[in-house]
Enzyme design. Structure first.
Site, PDB file in Angstrom:
ATOM      1  N   HIS A  92     135.545 -80.607 -52.952  1.00  0.00           N
ATOM      2  CA  HIS A  92     137.024 -81.515 -53.396  1.00  0.00           C
ATOM      3  C   HIS A  92     136.347 -82.805 -53.701  1.00  0.00           C
ATOM      4  O   HIS A  92     135.358 -83.459 -53.255  1.00  0.00           O
ATOM      5  CB  HIS A  92     137.803 -81.679 -52.121  1.00  0.00           C
ATOM      6  CG  HIS A  92     139.252 -82.267 -52.742  1.00  0.00           C
ATOM      7  ND1 HIS A  92     139.298 -83.755 -52.829  1.00  0.00           N
ATOM      8  CD2 HIS A  92     140.486 -81.850 -53.055  1.00  0.00           C
ATOM      9  CE1 HIS A  92     140.843 -84.009 -53.444  1.00  0.00           C
ATOM     10  NE2 HIS A  92     141.073 -82.538 -53.426  1.00  0.00           N
ATOM     11  N   GLU A 149     140.338 -79.695 -60.947  1.00  0.00           N
ATOM     12  CA  GLU A 149     140.732 -80.819 -60.365  1.00  0.00           C
ATOM     13  C   GLU A 149     140.287 -82.134 -61.185  1.00  0.00           C
ATOM     14  O   GLU A 149     139.501 -82.565 -60.605  1.00  0.00           O
ATOM     15  CB  GLU A 149     140.755 -80.760 -58.905  1.00  0.00           C
ATOM     16  CG  GLU A 149     141.372 -79.810 -58.144  1.00  0.00           C
ATOM     17  CD  GLU A 149     142.188 -80.353 -56.895  1.00  0.00           C
ATOM     18  OE1 GLU A 149     143.252 -80.035 -56.705  1.00  0.00           O
ATOM     19  OE2 GLU A 149     141.416 -81.160 -56.043  1.00  0.00           O
TER      20      GLU A 149
HETATM   21  P1  PGA Z   1     147.828 -83.955 -55.313  1.00  0.00           P
HETATM   22  O1  PGA Z   1     146.231 -83.829 -54.807  1.00  0.00           O
HETATM   23  O2  PGA Z   1     148.653 -82.808 -55.405  1.00  0.00           O
HETATM   24  O3  PGA Z   1     148.247 -85.046 -54.503  1.00  0.00           O
HETATM   25  O4  PGA Z   1     147.503 -84.699 -56.708  1.00  0.00           O
HETATM   26  C1  PGA Z   1     145.622 -82.310 -55.148  1.00  0.00           C
HETATM   27  C2  PGA Z   1     144.340 -82.373 -54.402  1.00  0.00           C
HETATM   28  O5  PGA Z   1     143.811 -83.232 -53.975  1.00  0.00           O
HETATM   29  O6  PGA Z   1     143.918 -81.068 -54.200  1.00  0.00           O
END
Ligand code: PGA
Length: 224
Positions: A92, A149
């Site tokens: 992440h 992401e």
């Molecule tokens: P969010 O975060 O849904 O708050 O944008 C997604 C993530 O960090 O996996």
């Protein structure tokens, strides 16, 4: 292909709060093609073993890059597997930013997870799609789930366009031709269905913190 709805609860919630969350969330819709994965902190995983979590898959947010042994503070893949964890988020952007995780660290974690048959949910953003892929074997690339992401979209309330997700998915597919690709970054109950048009699922953090809100999002995804 299966569809995945993943709740990344990050470093949020105490045990009583997660218990209340389950009560708010209720029973997930029975949709064979939709896997609902809840990834809380390690200390809260036991709550997911209980009856209240029927129909939910247990996920972790991180794993040690080492096996069992003298690695103070680390939680090994074997320990997650024994607990019933089937999925684990790795790489992440918050791990990369605040904990200085490198592509090489992430690759080691993937090796550990796959040796215990835990499916890695590998988070990627455009700057390191290729560099991360280079460190993985063909077998590993075929065994992970990818979560695209984009950093600016995380927690900002500003998701990116579905068109852009489609473009980047095509880039990801060059390195990960058979992996399911999820999108994460300000996904909520109002936009989740759009992203499902071009992905195999969504990774949700902010909109998963409220059990009722996440239940509505899951229902929309399962019905889509
Ligand atoms: P969010 O975060 O849904 O708050 O944008 C997604 C993530 O960090 O996996």
């Amino acid at each position: 292909m299966k569809r995945y709805v993943v709740a990344n609860l990050k470093s949020n919630k105490t045990a009583p709060e997660l218990t209340a969350w389950f009560a708010d969330f209720g029973v997930p819709p029975q949709a064979d093609d939709t896997e609902v994965i809840i990834a809380p902190s390690f200390t809260l995983l036991a709550l997911l073993q209980a009856d209240r979590a029927v129909g939910l898959q247990m996920g972790a947010q991180d794993v040690s890059s080492f096996p069992l042994g003298a690695y103070t503070g680390a939680v090994a893949a074997q320990q997650l597997a024994d607990f019933g964890v089937r999925y684990c988020i790795v790489g992440h952007s918050e791990r990369r930013q605040y904990f200085h995780e490198t592509d090489a660290d992430v690759a080691k974690k993937i090796t550990e997870l796959l040796s215990l048959e835990i499916t890695p949910i590998l988070c990627l953003d455009e700057p390191y799609i290729a560099s991360q892929a280079q460190l993985l074997s063909d077998e590993q690339r075929a065994a992970v789930i990818i979560a695209y992401e984009p950093k600016a979209a995380i927690g900002s309330g500003r998701s990116i366009s579905v068109g852009h997700v489609k473009e980047v998915s095509a880039v990801i597919k060059k390195d990960f031709p058979t992996a399911p690709i999820l999108y994460g970054g300000s996904v909520d109950e109002t936009n989740c269905e759009e992203f499902l048009l071009v992905t195999n699922g969504v990774l949700v953090a902010t909109a998963a913190l409220d059990g009722k809100e996440f239940a509505r999002l899951v229902a929309k995804c399962a019905a889509h």
